[in-house]
Design a protein around this motif. Structure first.
Motif, PDB file in Angstrom:
ATOM      1  N   TRP A   1       0.826  -1.204   0.000  1.00 34.85           N
ATOM      2  CA  TRP A   1       0.000   0.000   0.000  1.00 34.85           C
ATOM      3  C   TRP A   1       0.859   1.254   0.000  1.00 34.85           C
ATOM      4  O   TRP A   1       0.533   2.255  -0.650  1.00 34.85           O
TER       5      TRP A   1
ATOM      6  N   LEU B   1       2.168   1.536  -3.505  1.00 33.93           N
ATOM      7  CA  LEU B   1       1.147   2.135  -4.371  1.00 33.93           C
ATOM      8  C   LEU B   1       1.165   3.652  -4.241  1.00 33.93           C
ATOM      9  O   LEU B   1       1.139   4.373  -5.249  1.00 33.93           O
TER      10      LEU B   1
ATOM     11  N   CYS C   1      -2.933  -4.835  -5.106  1.00 33.46           N
ATOM     12  CA  CYS C   1      -3.795  -4.022  -4.236  1.00 33.46           C
ATOM     13  C   CYS C   1      -5.255  -4.115  -4.686  1.00 33.46           C
ATOM     14  O   CYS C   1      -6.165  -4.216  -3.859  1.00 33.46           O
TER      15      CYS C   1
ATOM     16  N   THR D   1      -8.198   0.675  -3.016  1.00 33.71           N
ATOM     17  CA  THR D   1      -7.222   1.085  -4.033  1.00 33.71           C
ATOM     18  C   THR D   1      -7.723   2.306  -4.797  1.00 33.71           C
ATOM     19  O   THR D   1      -6.998   3.290  -4.978  1.00 33.71           O
TER      20      THR D   1
END
Length: 343
Positions: free
Chosen positions: A42, A45, A76, A84
């Motif tokens: 995460w 991302l 994700c 997401t």
């Protein structure tokens, strides 16, 4: 020097190429063949959405970085598609990224996953706020998935849910980007239109009407026929919302035209055209224009509202203070008050 085992095994001093004893499960071999702590997907991302991967690093090509980032994005999406898409939207809307490109690309990827598809469509107008963003999204859709019913509906609603003034502005300001035009997009999406004003605007942009019965479009069409800067200045006084992209190229060489544009220039356009306005004399030392620009560049609230990233200001400072454009042959003598404001 006497031999000690601590020279061979020391939890507090390890080489960059060695893992910390007892913490091996937390670490990985990175692109530089060194050892670093593994990044949670995460956080990975978020890093991609903020920094992107359009430029290579010393150890990895842009293609390699993008492939890795798409892999993390897909992981994700499979774990929590809604989270997401919310992350993509939050980073885009908050202005945390210097560019919106990675968020737009990630949104197109999200629209390929069944669980994230509807959330991506809902987030589309919040992430793709301008015509340029929409063209970037359509280019990404063309590359990663193709045109299904859902994406056609979502892109069509980008046009039909705007008010006529906002839509007219977008149609004029962003007429062509990324190899796409509004006509191309509309011929693919065929949006259902209820508002007659919106319908007139869309009919005009696809070439089915000579005019749109909208003042901004009428002003744009009139500007294209004008040759003298005085006429352009008068038009801008009458229609101050007309974007600078709507004016003929020759008109943009005159300082009086930029002087008329300046009070209503969006913040990003102002920053990008500082060199041009200085080169043609619209911004000069001790001039009203320079004082106006200095005041706007130091308006924290206006900068935040326009989502101007600090990196964008740093880039503008570096280019403007050099007195030469990155592309082309344009040169200027920097105005010190503007350089100080950027600083």
């Amino acid at each position: 020097m006497a031999f000690t085992y601590t020279t061979l095994h020391n939890n507090k001093q390890t080489a960059q190429t060695e893992m910390i004893p007892g913490r091996e499960v937390e670490q990985i071999i990175n692109s530089a063949s060194g050892v670093s702590f593994a990044l949670d997907k995460w956080k990975h991302l978020e890093r991609f959405l903020i920094l992107g991967s359009e430029g290579a690093t010393y150890y990895a090509s842009a293609k390699t970085l993008t492939k890795k980032n798409v892999g993390v994005l897909t992981e994700c999406l499979k774990e929590d598609a809604l989270r997401t898409v919310q992350t993509i939207e939050q980073i885009s809307v908050s202005g945390r990224a210097p560019k919106n490109d990675a968020a737009i690309f990630a949104l197109a990827i999200a629209s390929t996953i069944k669980e994230g598809r509807e959330a991506a469509y809902v987030a589309l107008p919040h992430i793709c706020r301008t015509g340029m963003h929409l063209f970037q999204f359509t280019a990404a859709v063309e590359a990663v998935r193709g045109w299904g019913r859902g994406v056609r509906r979502a892109v069509g609603e980008w046009y039909t849910t705007k008010d006529p003034q906002s839509l007219a502005y977008q149609l004029i300001k962003y007429r062509q980007r990324e190899g796409w035009t509004h006509r191309d997009v509309l011929r693919l999406t065929h949006p259902k239109v209820v508002d007659p004003q919106i319908n007139n605007l869309l009919r005009w942009v696809v070439g089915k009407a000579e005019g749109s019965s909208h003042a901004l479009v009428d002003a744009y069409l009139l500007a294209q026929e004008m040759t003298g800067p005085k006429d352009i200045v008068k038009l801008l006084e009458d229609v101050p919302a007309l974007p600078w992209e709507a004016l003929p190229t020759d008109a943009l060489k005159h300082k009086d035209v930029w002087g008329a544009l300046l009070p209503n220039l969006p913040m990003t356009a102002l920053i990008r055209n500082l060199g041009r306005m200085t080169a043609n004399g619209a911004l000069a030392p001790l001039s009203d224009g320079a004082r106006f620009v200095q005041k706007r560049l130091t308006d924290e609230g206006a900068l935040k509202k326009a989502r101007v990233h600090p990196i964008a200001l740093l880039s503008a400072l570096r280019v403007y203070s050099k007195g030469v454009g990155v592309k082309g042959s344009l040169t200027w003598t920097p105005v010190s008050t503007i350089t100080d404001a950027l600083e």
